[in-house]
Write an enzyme that holds these catalytic residues in place. Structure first.
Site, PDB file in Angstrom:
ATOM      1  CD  GLU A  51      -3.607  -2.483 -12.651  1.00  0.00           C
ATOM      2  OE1 GLU A  51      -3.566  -2.020 -11.500  1.00  0.00           O
ATOM      3  OE2 GLU A  51      -4.187  -3.568 -12.937  1.00  0.00           O
ATOM      4  CG  HIS A  80       2.876  -1.380  -2.519  1.00  0.00           C
ATOM      5  ND1 HIS A  80       2.601  -2.664  -2.128  1.00  0.00           N
ATOM      6  CD2 HIS A  80       1.673  -0.811  -2.822  1.00  0.00           C
ATOM      7  CE1 HIS A  80       1.298  -2.875  -2.181  1.00  0.00           C
ATOM      8  NE2 HIS A  80       0.715  -1.766  -2.597  1.00  0.00           N
TER       9      HIS A  80
END
Length: 666
Positions: free
Chosen positions: A406, A473
């Site tokens: 990322e 998540h």
């Protein structure tokens, strides 16, 4: 290792002319003479800090002279020669060191923490490693534009311990980007010696592990550096690929002057002093009969005059006079949004997820320079299938599957922006943004304020709970970024807003975080325009109107509020913020003034959430309109649990009902 690297410097002029050799001499002498002056000024208290490149000048000078003037270089602390080699006006450079307004950061950042678009330089941040991914982005832009150009980025042996080093090299290798990674191997990361930083001997051992060439050179030999970089760059322009260059050198002064060099063995300093890159090159030119005493004196006089003139101008400038309006204005790249309305009246029913995909697709058509990047977004279409079919339609160059990194991908997006591209990065889940946090809050958010470079990047963030996905998540992490000046944040609650706000975010050349709630993807649908359109950034929307109470919320909170207000038969305003940064103070004040009773609802944990800031603002600015205490409700101050019953208890819905009742009865 560095004790073994103390053999004499052997210069090989190859076929280079006397003119080239003398130009390199004048070039390497400039940063040395500036540093001599700066050390005096530091002792006199006329500058506050100095990061020395003494003994390492040959690397910068060899590199900057080997690169084309319009090719980007990303320097570090000890690369003064890169700046002087690119002919930056010395008065501006010295003003930068002194924190003056005419410096490249208007006094907002220190020493070499700046860039210059005019001179094709990108300034570092103190975190060191993120530079490498930005170089990847610039290299990718060259490749996409089919420009035969190279990007060169510096890092140090200490900085190589950061994860950004691995990510930057890995992305460049996988995508075959035309980037030269120069590692200045000077033996220390501040006071920590190389053997305490890594277990290998040379960085040339690392290159093959990434699938790239690696070359080791004598970093104190300006001719060797120049010739090596020049040949590599010429080859890469024709055959794009990354190359790792390890320049063996030594830092003769402290990491910065205050830290000193007491931790360095005396004999090691003495050995490396014999390899001084300036003195040795000067001696070589004299012995070759290329540098006469007259020419030497002339060059020194020219440099001294230029330095003194630049210092006189910089010292003659007044100290920066703060202007709060200018400070706040410079947070963002100047941009006046023009709202685009649909051309036709044609509408169709689209789910939340379809609206996002539709907006992304139309933005790709509108902007040929828009590049999408993210894990699995290519053939697979992303884990939520938002980019399904995009690769076939727009090609793999513009719809790019990325490695799992990322930080590097956000940095690459910034590099693309520096070269005039637009970039969209998809976080597979908003939770994973932690791995790219530094690039967002310290590079994207601050770069325009620091030296006027826009960051034309949108990061899509699938967020939220309610789908039994557990702690990693399901987080609502918008408040992490709400605190960071320079970012813009949008969070739509319905398909119409989702498309219009996404298009608006992509149009704006400033950095955006675009939050999209996963639980809404396929559960909410409405008729929206088929055409491309945008919505005003920073404008809230009153989705329900009433008289007795004001519910201020965003995202999934809008739907909870609508359902509960209807169930409880309450006459209430429901204000959907839509844009969290900047947020609509005028709309908030209007609804508070109307009802006199306010509650803020957020899915995020209660403590430190966005609601806390807005409620505090209401208390300070709307107190005279209030008929009851301001209330707020959010999720429990725990991680998001997995089991459905625990998750339901975590979310604020039931507690919000209780708070509503209390507020009505007050």
């Amino acid at each position: 290792m560095l004790q073994e690297e103390t053999t004499a410097i052997i210069f090989d002029r190859k076929n280079y002319s006397d003119r080239v050799l003398l130009d390199l001499y004048e070039s390497i002498l400039m940063p040395r003479r500036i540093e001599e002056k700066m050390l005096i000024l530091l002792r006199q208290g006329k500058i506050s800090k100095w990061f020395s490149g003494w003994g390492q000048e040959a690397i910068s000078i060899g590199a900057v002279n080997a690169m084309a003037p319009d090719e980007y270089i990303l320097p570090m602390h000890r690369n003064l020669g890169i700046f002087t080699g690119r002919k930056l006006p010395l008065e501006r450079l010295f003003a930068q060191f002194q924190g003056k307004k005419s410096g490249f950061t208007k006094g907002r950042d220190r020493s070499f923490h700046f860039g210059s678009k005019e001179h094709h330089l990108v300034g570092m941040i103190s975190h060191l490693g993120p530079q490498m991914a930005i170089a990847d982005g610039i290299g990718l832009a060259h490749k996409l534009s089919k420009e035969q150009k190279v990007t060169l980025v510096f890092t140090g042996d200490g900085a190589s311990s950061e994860g950004d080093f691995h990510e930057g090299l890995n992305v460049a290798a996988v995508w075959k980007l035309p980037v030269i990674f120069v590692v200045e191997h000077n033996g220390y990361g501040l006071s920590t010696p190389s053997e305490e930083q890594f277990a290998f001997r040379y960085f040339t051992e690392k290159g093959p592990g990434y699938g790239m060439e690696a070359i080791r050179i004598n970093g104190n030999n300006v001719l060797e550096v120049y010739d090596t970089i020049k040949n590599i760059a010429e080859d890469i322009r024709k055959n794009p690929r990354p190359v790792l260059v390890e320049a063996i050198t030594f830092r003769m002064r402290g990491h910065e002057e205050a830290s000193g060099t007491k931790y360095v063995p005396k004999e090691l300093m003495e050995k490396w002093a014999l390899k001084d890159p300036v003195q040795n090159y000067e001696r070589f030119l004299e012995e070759m009969g290329i540098l006469s005493s007259e020419v030497k004196e002339s060059i020194n006089k020219k440099i001294k005059t230029a330095i003194n003139k630049g210092l006189d101008i910089a010292f003659g400038e007044e100290k920066v006079i703060p202007n709060s309006n200018e400070e706040l204005t410079d947070i963002y790249y100047p941009y006046n949004q023009e709202i685009i309305h649909p051309v036709s009246n044609q509408k169709s029913e689209k789910r939340f997820i379809d609206a996002i995909s539709d907006g992304l697709k139309q933005s790709m058509e509108k902007y040929p320079n828009l590049v999408l990047m993210g894990q699995d977004i290519g053939t697979y279409g992303g884990v939520f299938k938002i980019t399904e079919g995009f690769k076939d339609r727009f090609g793999s160059e513009r719809v790019r599957n990325t490695p799992l990194c990322e930080s590097a991908i956000v940095g690459t997006a910034l590099g693309l922006s520096i070269k005039g591209y637009k970039a969209m990065v998809e976080m597979q889940f908003a939770d994973f943004v932690t791995c790219g946090f530094n690039q967002i809050v310290n590079n994207l958010a601050k770069i325009h304020y620091r030296w006027g470079q826009e960051a034309d990047v949108v990061i899509r963030m699938p967020t939220g709970a309610g789908v039994s996905a557990g702690p990693f998540h399901s987080q609502s992490n918008e408040a992490w970024f709400f605190h960071t000046p320079g970012l813009k944040i949008v969070y739509p609650s319905n398909p119409f807003d989702a498309k219009g706000l996404l298009n608006a975010a992509i149009e704006d050349p400033n950095p955006y975080l675009y939050f999209e709630h996963k639980a809404m993807y396929r559960s909410i649908a409405e008729e929206i325009p088929e055409d491309y359109y945008t919505l005003e950034i920073g404008k809230a929307k009153l989705v329900e109107e009433g008289e007795n109470i004001s519910v201020i919320t965003y995202g999934m909170g809008v739907h909870w509020a609508k359902t509960i207000i209807q169930e409880m038969a309450i006459s209430a305003d429901i204000l959907d913020l839509r844009t969290l940064l900047p947020w609509d103070k005028e709309a908030v004040k209007k609804t508070v003034k109307k009802t006199g009773k306010v509650i803020f609802l957020q899915e995020d944990c209660l403590t430190g959430g966005i609601g806390a800031e807005i409620v505090a603002w209401i208390a300070e600015n709307c107190f005279e309109f209030l008929d009851a205490p301001i209330m707020r409700e959010g999720s429990l101050d725990t991680p998001v649990p997995f089991a459905a019953s625990l998750e339901k208890n975590f979310l604020p819905v039931e507690r919000f009902k209780i708070k509503l009742k209390q507020l009505l009865e007050f």
